[in-house]
Enzyme design. Structure first.
Site, PDB file in Angstrom:
ATOM      1  N   HIS A  52       0.840  -1.197   0.000  1.00 38.60           N
ATOM      2  CA  HIS A  52       0.000   0.000   0.000  1.00 38.60           C
ATOM      3  C   HIS A  52       0.873   1.245   0.000  1.00 38.60           C
ATOM      4  CE1 HIS A  52       0.717  -0.589   4.308  1.00 38.60           C
ATOM      5  NE2 HIS A  52       0.287   0.623   4.554  1.00 38.60           N
ATOM      6  N   HIS A  54       1.338   4.032   1.935  1.00 36.48           N
ATOM      7  CA  HIS A  54       1.818   4.842   3.053  1.00 36.48           C
ATOM      8  C   HIS A  54       3.344   4.989   3.026  1.00 36.48           C
ATOM      9  CE1 HIS A  54      -2.058   4.189   5.602  1.00 36.48           C
ATOM     10  NE2 HIS A  54      -2.185   5.141   4.703  1.00 36.48           N
ATOM     11  N   ASP A  56       5.694   4.959   5.177  1.00 29.71           N
ATOM     12  CA  ASP A  56       6.577   4.037   5.892  1.00 29.71           C
ATOM     13  C   ASP A  56       6.655   2.675   5.214  1.00 29.71           C
ATOM     14  OD1 ASP A  56       3.891   3.570   6.679  1.00 29.71           O
ATOM     15  OD2 ASP A  56       4.542   2.571   8.516  1.00 29.71           O
ATOM     16  N   HIS A  57       6.006   2.541   4.052  1.00 33.71           N
ATOM     17  CA  HIS A  57       6.082   1.316   3.258  1.00 33.71           C
ATOM     18  C   HIS A  57       6.715   1.547   1.883  1.00 33.71           C
ATOM     19  CE1 HIS A  57       3.499  -1.267   5.909  1.00 33.71           C
ATOM     20  NE2 HIS A  57       3.293  -0.059   6.398  1.00 33.71           N
ATOM     21  N   HIS A 108      -7.548  -0.886   5.576  1.00 35.74           N
ATOM     22  CA  HIS A 108      -6.540   0.054   6.072  1.00 35.74           C
ATOM     23  C   HIS A 108      -6.377   1.191   5.069  1.00 35.74           C
ATOM     24  CE1 HIS A 108      -3.022   1.454   8.232  1.00 35.74           C
ATOM     25  NE2 HIS A 108      -2.261   1.304   7.155  1.00 35.74           N
ATOM     26  N   ASP A 130      -0.300  -3.868   6.304  1.00 31.89           N
ATOM     27  CA  ASP A 130      -0.946  -3.380   7.530  1.00 31.89           C
ATOM     28  C   ASP A 130      -2.405  -3.813   7.624  1.00 31.89           C
ATOM     29  OD1 ASP A 130       1.415  -2.154   8.171  1.00 31.89           O
ATOM     30  OD2 ASP A 130       0.691  -0.099   7.937  1.00 31.89           O
ATOM     31  N   HIS A 168       4.708  -4.417  11.110  1.00 32.74           N
ATOM     32  CA  HIS A 168       4.993  -3.625  12.309  1.00 32.74           C
ATOM     33  C   HIS A 168       5.127  -4.550  13.505  1.00 32.74           C
ATOM     34  CE1 HIS A 168       4.397   0.501  10.810  1.00 32.74           C
ATOM     35  NE2 HIS A 168       3.471  -0.027  10.022  1.00 32.74           N
TER      36      HIS A 168
END
Length: 259
Positions: A52, A54, A56-57, A108, A130, A168
């Site tokens: 996805h 985001h 942090d990915h 998400h 996530d 995570h």
């Protein structure tokens, strides 16, 4: 084949698969941890899988692509660093001789996908971003409770020995909440003890397994009477007749504010 969780950022894992020569990484939120391991082990990065959009990915995608020439594969319905091969449910990716089936798992985010390999060293493997965490699920930033329920139930239907590689290290926090929901769950109590020992030794709690998550994860257990009853006690507006979507929505809202 070697499966490595590379710690990144605050509590992320960048998953790496390698065969001693070439590698795949999943959801690289930053490039340096990946580059260090590639250099240390003498690996060539072949592919980058993205679940996805985001930051942090995907934060390390451009740097890794530019440094290695790796092909990026990611969700067709989300904006991720380009160029990338767009993927949706039913598509497949082949890398390192492994076949990954793409699953749509919105909730998400609106276009979130997961990668499922039916056989990696004699056991299935799931990269779920996530959507599913050990003992929990992702926040509903863009999707609906109904979408998340459908996504989680599609993952829960995978073979029990599927290794669950989420991104995570949220396990202990999730298990504290799960104990509040289902305090008498013996499997959950034992798992919490094991995970606390792992973290005390600075070891990851992941990967989990689908069979274990079915036993301990409240978001996969919304149809279990004890879990539904806890949700109703916390959210009295839920009637006995309401469905699993309402239970999941109540659990997710409870978790959002749980301390």
């Amino acid at each position: 084949m070697n499966l490595l969780p590379l710690p990144a950022l605050t509590d992320n894992y960048i998953w790496m698969l390698h065969n001693g020569h070439q590698a795949i990484v999943v959801d690289p939120g930053e490039a340096p941890p990946v580059m260090r391991v590639l250099q240390q082990l003498g690996l060539q990065l072949q592919a980058i899988l993205v679940t996805h959009h985001h930051g942090d990915h995907v934060g390390g995608v451009d740097a890794l692509r530019n440094a290695t020439g790796a092909t990026v594969h990611g969700p067709a319905r989300e904006r991720i660093p380009q160029p990338a091969v767009p993927l949706a449910h039913g598509d497949t990716v082949t890398a390192l001789g492994l076949r990954f089936d793409v699953m749509d798992v919105p909730g998400h985010t609106a276009g979130h996908i997961a990668f499922f390999c039916a056989d990696m060293d004699a056991a299935p493997l799931l990269f779920c971003g996530d959507t599913l965490f050990s003992g929990g699920c992702g926040r509903l930033f863009e999707g609906t409770p109904a979408q998340m329920l459908q996504s989680l139930e599609s993952l829960a239907a995978l073979p029990g020995n599927t290794r669950v590689c989420c991104t995570h290290e949220y396990t202990l926090s999730n298990l504290r909440f799960a104990r509040a929901v289902e305090p008498a769950n013996a499997a959950l109590i034992g798992y919490q003890d094991r995970c606390e020992a792992l973290r005390a030794s600075d070891q990851p709690t992941l990967p989990s397994s689908i069979a274990l998550e079915r036993e301990i994860n409240p978001f996969l257990r919304v149809r279990v009477p004890a879990v539904a009853q806890s949700a109703r006690e916390h959210e009295p507006q839920i009637s006995d007749e309401e469905d699993a979507v309402a239970v999941l929505a109540a659990l997710r809202e409870w978790k959002n504010n749980f301390r």
